[in-house]
Design a protein around this motif. Structure first.
Motif, PDB file in Angstrom:
ATOM      1  N   PHE A 120      31.872 -48.184  -1.045  1.00 51.37           N
ATOM      2  CA  PHE A 120      31.169 -47.112  -1.752  1.00 51.37           C
ATOM      3  C   PHE A 120      29.895 -46.699  -1.000  1.00 51.37           C
ATOM      4  CE2 PHE A 120      33.608 -49.534  -4.830  1.00 51.37           C
ATOM      5  CZ  PHE A 120      34.286 -48.537  -5.502  1.00 51.37           C
ATOM      6  N   ILE A 121      29.193 -47.685  -0.467  1.00 56.24           N
ATOM      7  CA  ILE A 121      27.939 -47.394   0.235  1.00 56.24           C
ATOM      8  C   ILE A 121      28.191 -46.528   1.457  1.00 56.24           C
ATOM      9  CG2 ILE A 121      26.045 -48.461   1.533  1.00 56.24           C
ATOM     10  CD1 ILE A 121      26.354 -50.884  -0.411  1.00 56.24           C
ATOM     11  N   ARG A 122      29.290 -46.805   2.180  1.00 57.35           N
ATOM     12  CA  ARG A 122      29.629 -45.993   3.362  1.00 57.35           C
ATOM     13  C   ARG A 122      29.797 -44.520   3.008  1.00 57.35           C
ATOM     14  NH1 ARG A 122      32.639 -50.599   5.312  1.00 57.35           N
ATOM     15  NH2 ARG A 122      34.436 -49.944   4.077  1.00 57.35           N
ATOM     16  N   GLN A 123      30.264 -44.255   1.787  1.00 56.85           N
ATOM     17  CA  GLN A 123      30.476 -42.866   1.349  1.00 56.85           C
ATOM     18  C   GLN A 123      29.289 -42.334   0.545  1.00 56.85           C
ATOM     19  OE1 GLN A 123      34.623 -42.093  -0.133  1.00 56.85           O
ATOM     20  NE2 GLN A 123      34.809 -44.331   0.045  1.00 56.85           N
ATOM     21  N   ASN A 124      28.206 -43.127   0.516  1.00 57.04           N
ATOM     22  CA  ASN A 124      27.003 -42.748  -0.229  1.00 57.04           C
ATOM     23  C   ASN A 124      27.310 -42.489  -1.707  1.00 57.04           C
ATOM     24  OD1 ASN A 124      24.187 -42.345  -0.256  1.00 57.04           O
ATOM     25  ND2 ASN A 124      24.441 -40.124  -0.151  1.00 57.04           N
ATOM     26  N   ILE A 125      28.150 -43.361  -2.277  1.00 53.80           N
ATOM     27  CA  ILE A 125      28.513 -43.262  -3.690  1.00 53.80           C
ATOM     28  C   ILE A 125      27.800 -44.373  -4.459  1.00 53.80           C
ATOM     29  CG2 ILE A 125      30.375 -43.334  -5.384  1.00 53.80           C
ATOM     30  CD1 ILE A 125      32.281 -42.398  -3.190  1.00 53.80           C
ATOM     31  N   PHE A 126      26.958 -43.972  -5.399  1.00 53.86           N
ATOM     32  CA  PHE A 126      26.230 -44.924  -6.234  1.00 53.86           C
ATOM     33  C   PHE A 126      26.388 -44.512  -7.694  1.00 53.86           C
ATOM     34  CE2 PHE A 126      24.329 -44.928  -2.059  1.00 53.86           C
ATOM     35  CZ  PHE A 126      24.230 -46.281  -1.769  1.00 53.86           C
ATOM     36  N   PHE A 127      26.168 -45.442  -8.588  1.00 60.82           N
ATOM     37  CA  PHE A 127      26.511 -45.229  -9.985  1.00 60.82           C
ATOM     38  C   PHE A 127      25.329 -45.508 -10.907  1.00 60.82           C
ATOM     39  CE2 PHE A 127      30.277 -46.390  -7.632  1.00 60.82           C
ATOM     40  CZ  PHE A 127      31.195 -45.430  -8.026  1.00 60.82           C
ATOM     41  N   ASP A 128      25.327 -44.766 -12.028  1.00 62.20           N
ATOM     42  CA  ASP A 128      24.334 -45.006 -13.075  1.00 62.20           C
ATOM     43  C   ASP A 128      24.679 -46.258 -13.876  1.00 62.20           C
ATOM     44  OD1 ASP A 128      22.895 -42.557 -12.571  1.00 62.20           O
ATOM     45  OD2 ASP A 128      24.504 -41.488 -13.606  1.00 62.20           O
ATOM     46  N   ILE A 129      25.970 -46.517 -14.014  1.00 58.40           N
ATOM     47  CA  ILE A 129      26.442 -47.617 -14.857  1.00 58.40           C
ATOM     48  C   ILE A 129      27.576 -48.330 -14.125  1.00 58.40           C
ATOM     49  CG2 ILE A 129      27.442 -48.254 -17.098  1.00 58.40           C
ATOM     50  CD1 ILE A 129      26.491 -45.355 -18.008  1.00 58.40           C
ATOM     51  N   VAL A 130      27.503 -49.653 -14.056  1.00 63.37           N
ATOM     52  CA  VAL A 130      28.620 -50.462 -13.574  1.00 63.37           C
ATOM     53  C   VAL A 130      29.068 -51.348 -14.728  1.00 63.37           C
ATOM     54  CG1 VAL A 130      29.367 -52.306 -12.028  1.00 63.37           C
ATOM     55  CG2 VAL A 130      27.955 -50.440 -11.143  1.00 63.37           C
ATOM     56  N   ILE A 131      30.371 -51.301 -15.011  1.00 61.62           N
ATOM     57  CA  ILE A 131      30.963 -52.112 -16.076  1.00 61.62           C
ATOM     58  C   ILE A 131      31.894 -53.138 -15.446  1.00 61.62           C
ATOM     59  CG2 ILE A 131      32.478 -52.087 -18.110  1.00 61.62           C
ATOM     60  CD1 ILE A 131      31.581 -49.184 -18.606  1.00 61.62           C
ATOM     61  N   SER A 132      31.769 -54.375 -15.877  1.00 57.05           N
ATOM     62  CA  SER A 132      32.664 -55.437 -15.426  1.00 57.05           C
ATOM     63  C   SER A 132      33.062 -56.257 -16.641  1.00 57.05           C
ATOM     64  CB  SER A 132      31.958 -56.328 -14.392  1.00 57.05           C
ATOM     65  OG  SER A 132      32.756 -57.458 -14.097  1.00 57.05           O
ATOM     66  N   ARG A 133      34.340 -56.192 -16.988  1.00 62.31           N
ATOM     67  CA  ARG A 133      34.814 -56.841 -18.212  1.00 62.31           C
ATOM     68  C   ARG A 133      35.871 -57.888 -17.875  1.00 62.31           C
ATOM     69  NH1 ARG A 133      37.800 -53.491 -20.610  1.00 62.31           N
ATOM     70  NH2 ARG A 133      37.609 -54.440 -22.678  1.00 62.31           N
ATOM     71  N   HIS A 134      35.569 -59.132 -18.236  1.00 60.55           N
ATOM     72  CA  HIS A 134      36.539 -60.223 -18.072  1.00 60.55           C
ATOM     73  C   HIS A 134      36.998 -60.342 -16.615  1.00 60.55           C
ATOM     74  CE1 HIS A 134      36.496 -60.450 -22.405  1.00 60.55           C
ATOM     75  NE2 HIS A 134      36.568 -59.143 -22.384  1.00 60.55           N
ATOM     76  N   PHE A 135      36.035 -60.185 -15.729  1.00 59.79           N
ATOM     77  CA  PHE A 135      36.295 -60.276 -14.294  1.00 59.79           C
ATOM     78  C   PHE A 135      35.433 -61.343 -13.622  1.00 59.79           C
ATOM     79  CE2 PHE A 135      35.075 -58.634  -9.991  1.00 59.79           C
ATOM     80  CZ  PHE A 135      36.261 -58.934  -9.356  1.00 59.79           C
TER      81      PHE A 135
END
Length: 207
Positions: free
Chosen positions: A164-179
């Motif tokens: 994601f960083i290589r494509q300059n993609i960043f997020f307001d929210i990261v969700i991780s469920r049961h991972f």
């Protein structure tokens, strides 16, 4: 082996089984036996250890990265809630909690872009997209292909922040469920989540 959470050295074996199969995802008995016999090697030992400091339980014997990648990419199987295979109570509860406790906070602060890591078919993302969130998923299983059928952008691969960083993609929210309970180093995982979060972003973990 030190505790992976608090690094404490005071640990003890809680459960121990010989010849316990790696492959334990939901399958028919016949299919599971076939996969174990022909595709997936057995563990020599299943050892679950407990930390006497924080009481975290963890595996004392670990599959290698290649085996883990093969399991999640090629053999991870789950009924699809998007296709109506079952009523996903856990997902519904998460969405209810999000609506009651998180959504207003996000809207007020213009937090709109969401990445869910380990999203399977993207059921949660599908419903968050209906609320006008911009959503993306990351999951190495065949569930990613199901999500794409429903218009969800899911990258079928193991999570790597550099993708994601290589494509300059960043997020307001990261969700991780049961991972998080599936990874060898949960501290490193959280650090990697932070790398793809915007400076004012939020991380939501369910386990």
């Amino acid at each position: 082996m030190n505790c992976p959470i608090c690094s404490n050295q005071s640990t003890s074996t809680l459960i121990e089984y010989n010849d316990f199969p790696y492959f334990t995802v939901p399958q028919s008995k016949e299919r599971k036996n076939e996969l174990i016999k022909n595709k997936i090697k057995k563990m020599d030992l299943l050892k679950v250890k407990i930390c006497f400091n924080c009481y975290h339980c963890f595996l004392g014997t670990l599959p290698d990265d290649r085996t883990l990648s093969e399991l999640y990419s090629d053999y991870s199987s789950y009924p699809s809630p998007l296709k109506g295979h079952f009523i996903p109570e856990r997902d519904i509860n998460f969405l209810d909690n999000f609506s009651k406790n998180i959504e207003e906070y996000c809207k007020k602060r213009n937090l709109n872009s969401i990445l869910e890591v380990g999203c399977y078919d993207g059921y949660v993302l599908y419903h968050l997209k209906k609320k006008d969130f911009q959503v993306m998923g990351c999951d190495p299983s065949a569930g990613a292909e199901i999500g794409k059928e429903f218009g969800i952008d899911i990258k079928r691969k193991l999570f790597n922040p550099d993708d994601f960083i290589r494509q300059n993609i960043f997020f307001d929210i990261v969700i991780s469920r049961h991972f998080i309970e599936h990874v060898i180093d949960p501290k490193e995982l959280i650090s990697n989540f932070k790398r793809v979060l915007k400076s004012d972003g939020i991380l939501i973990i369910e386990t």
